[in-house]
Design a protein around this motif. Structure first.
Motif, PDB file in Angstrom:
ATOM      1  N   LYS A  15     -24.882  25.494   1.596  1.00  0.00           N
ATOM      2  CA  LYS A  15     -25.989  25.469   2.565  1.00  0.00           C
ATOM      3  C   LYS A  15     -26.846  26.735   2.470  1.00  0.00           C
ATOM      4  O   LYS A  15     -28.062  26.667   2.309  1.00  0.00           O
ATOM      5  N   THR A  16     -26.182  27.882   2.605  1.00  0.00           N
ATOM      6  CA  THR A  16     -26.924  29.144   2.614  1.00  0.00           C
ATOM      7  C   THR A  16     -27.590  29.385   1.265  1.00  0.00           C
ATOM      8  O   THR A  16     -28.763  29.786   1.194  1.00  0.00           O
ATOM      9  N   THR A  17     -26.876  29.087   0.211  1.00  0.00           N
ATOM     10  CA  THR A  17     -27.424  29.239  -1.145  1.00  0.00           C
ATOM     11  C   THR A  17     -28.673  28.385  -1.314  1.00  0.00           C
ATOM     12  O   THR A  17     -29.687  28.842  -1.855  1.00  0.00           O
ATOM     13  N   MET A  38     -29.268  30.243  11.539  1.00  0.00           N
ATOM     14  CA  MET A  38     -28.671  29.704  12.771  1.00  0.00           C
ATOM     15  C   MET A  38     -27.148  29.777  12.742  1.00  0.00           C
ATOM     16  O   MET A  38     -26.500  29.241  13.648  1.00  0.00           O
ATOM     17  N   ASP A  39     -26.576  30.399  11.723  1.00  0.00           N
ATOM     18  CA  ASP A  39     -25.122  30.493  11.638  1.00  0.00           C
ATOM     19  C   ASP A  39     -24.667  31.849  12.182  1.00  0.00           C
ATOM     20  O   ASP A  39     -25.056  32.885  11.638  1.00  0.00           O
ATOM     21  N   PRO A  40     -23.860  31.842  13.265  1.00  0.00           N
ATOM     22  CA  PRO A  40     -23.389  33.118  13.843  1.00  0.00           C
ATOM     23  C   PRO A  40     -22.712  34.031  12.815  1.00  0.00           C
ATOM     24  O   PRO A  40     -22.623  35.229  13.032  1.00  0.00           O
ATOM     25  N   ALA A  42     -23.908  34.762  10.103  1.00  0.00           N
ATOM     26  CA  ALA A  42     -25.029  35.545   9.571  1.00  0.00           C
ATOM     27  C   ALA A  42     -24.962  35.759   8.067  1.00  0.00           C
ATOM     28  O   ALA A  42     -25.381  36.802   7.563  1.00  0.00           O
ATOM     29  N   SER A  43     -24.477  34.789   7.322  1.00  0.00           N
ATOM     30  CA  SER A  43     -24.396  35.028   5.873  1.00  0.00           C
ATOM     31  C   SER A  43     -25.767  35.028   5.214  1.00  0.00           C
ATOM     32  O   SER A  43     -25.996  35.762   4.263  1.00  0.00           O
ATOM     33  N   LEU A  44     -26.712  34.250   5.731  1.00  0.00           N
ATOM     34  CA  LEU A  44     -28.066  34.291   5.167  1.00  0.00           C
ATOM     35  C   LEU A  44     -28.698  35.661   5.430  1.00  0.00           C
ATOM     36  O   LEU A  44     -29.256  36.276   4.521  1.00  0.00           O
ATOM     37  N   ILE A 125     -34.161  26.153   7.952  1.00  0.00           N
ATOM     38  CA  ILE A 125     -33.138  26.546   8.924  1.00  0.00           C
ATOM     39  C   ILE A 125     -31.743  26.364   8.324  1.00  0.00           C
ATOM     40  O   ILE A 125     -31.349  25.248   7.993  1.00  0.00           O
ATOM     41  N   ASP A 126     -31.024  27.463   8.192  1.00  0.00           N
ATOM     42  CA  ASP A 126     -29.648  27.424   7.694  1.00  0.00           C
ATOM     43  C   ASP A 126     -28.714  27.204   8.879  1.00  0.00           C
ATOM     44  O   ASP A 126     -28.673  28.006   9.805  1.00  0.00           O
ATOM     45  N   CYS A 127     -27.977  26.088   8.882  1.00  0.00           N
ATOM     46  CA  CYS A 127     -27.182  25.700  10.053  1.00  0.00           C
ATOM     47  C   CYS A 127     -25.730  26.152   9.965  1.00  0.00           C
ATOM     48  O   CYS A 127     -25.186  26.303   8.876  1.00  0.00           O
TER      49      CYS A 127
HETATM   50 MG   LIG Z   1     -23.587  29.357   5.074  1.00  0.00          MG
END
Ligand SMILES: [Mg+2]
Ligand SMILES: Nc1ncnc2c1ncn2[C@@H]1O[C@H](COP(=O)(O)OP(=O)(O)O)[C@@H](O)[C@H]1O
Length: 262
Positions: A15-17, A38-40, A42-44, A125-127
């Motif tokens: 997803k983030t990639t 939007m991911d707590p 915070a990898s993005l 939006i990264d979920c």
């Molecule tokens: Mg991710």
């Protein structure tokens, strides 16, 4: 302004990639591109080198402890032209408990983004992998959902779960959300990968993108180095696949119509 959400209720599927790769390619086209984390976890934000936390994050859009912040006040510049980030923070984990049941909380992000519709050409939006107030907000704010799906047997269960959740959200938003399943981490040498791709195409037909993202160790190298794919020429195979995917997505009739109507 186009808004695409990238979601799957399984972790580690790309997803983030995918969010960063597509975002960096769109920004390289000269379009003002906003990545929303939007991911707590915070990898993005970490990938792009932007810290949320005390400086503000998606958390502050919700005004959990008082007045809500605007998107403009939370957006960070990045080292890349036309690429901007609205970061995540760990506090977002508490949002479900704090505002999850309050009325109107499903449309917070949609309304916040509407205020910057003239400032950005594309929002991605990264979920998070969990179905909660953050995911609901992301899907409500989007005009397309991308579902990265790892080409391995176990991944199909995660995909089905995601599509069931989407059905629920569509019923509450009252209109369908067009979706594209993106096969990721494909390894043509393994039977499992080939069989999974075949099954995806058989079961979901045109909803599956023609572009297939291969396993490319350079994608991992780029993310470890904190460099978006568009600026990492060594990821030749992965880069080409993401370019093909973007071309396909930008040519989709639903999006062309959305743009004509805007
Ligand atoms: Mg991710
Ligand atoms: N196509 C790919 N080839 C090789 N590694 C990949 C690929 N896509 C993602 N990865 C790596 O797999 C891991 C998980 O990817 P990530 O995008 O963070 O997944 P998610 O956001 O769904 O949890 C990361 O280390 C990332 O660099």
């Amino acid at each position: 302004m186009r808004v695409w959400a990238v979601a799957n209720q399984k972790g580690g599927v790309g997803k983030t990639t995918t969010t960063v790769a597509l975002g960096s390619l769109i920004a390289a086209q000269g379009k003002r591109t906003l990545l929303v984390d939007m991911d707590p976890h915070a990898s993005l934000s970490g990938y792009i080198g932007v810290e949320g936390g005390a400086q503000g994050s998606v958390y502050d859009l919700f005004g959990a402890g008082g007045s809500a912040a605007s998107v403009s006040s939370l957006v960070h510049d990045t080292a890349y032209d036309h690429l901007f980030v609205l970061p995540a923070s760990a506090a977002m984990i508490t949002l479900d408990r704090q505002v999850g049941t309050r009325a109107g909380m499903g449309l917070v992000v949609k309304q916040a983004l509407a205020a910057v519709a003239d400032e950005f050409d594309q929002v991605l939006i990264d979920c998070p992998p969990t179905l909660g107030v953050l995911m609901v907000n992301a899907l409500a704010a989007s005009d397309r959902l991308l579902v990265p799906t790892q080409t391995e047997a176990l991944a199909l269960a995660g995909l089905e779960r995601m599509l069931r959740s989407l059905g629920m959200i569509e019923r509450s938003r009252g209109r369908p959300l067009p979706r594209t399943i993106v096969p990721t981490m494909f390894d043509a040498r393994t039977h499992a990968s080939r069989a999974c791709l075949e099954q995806l195409r058989e079961q979901y037909g045109d909803v599956v993108s023609q572009a297939v993202i291969p396993t490319d160790t350079q994608i991992r190298e780029a993310s470890a180095a904190g460099v978006p794919l568009a600026s990492w020429p060594a990821a030749r195979r992965g880069g080409l696949a993401y370019r093909q995917l973007l071309e396909e997505l930008q040519a989709l009739p639903a999006d062309v119509m959305a743009e004509a109507a805007a």
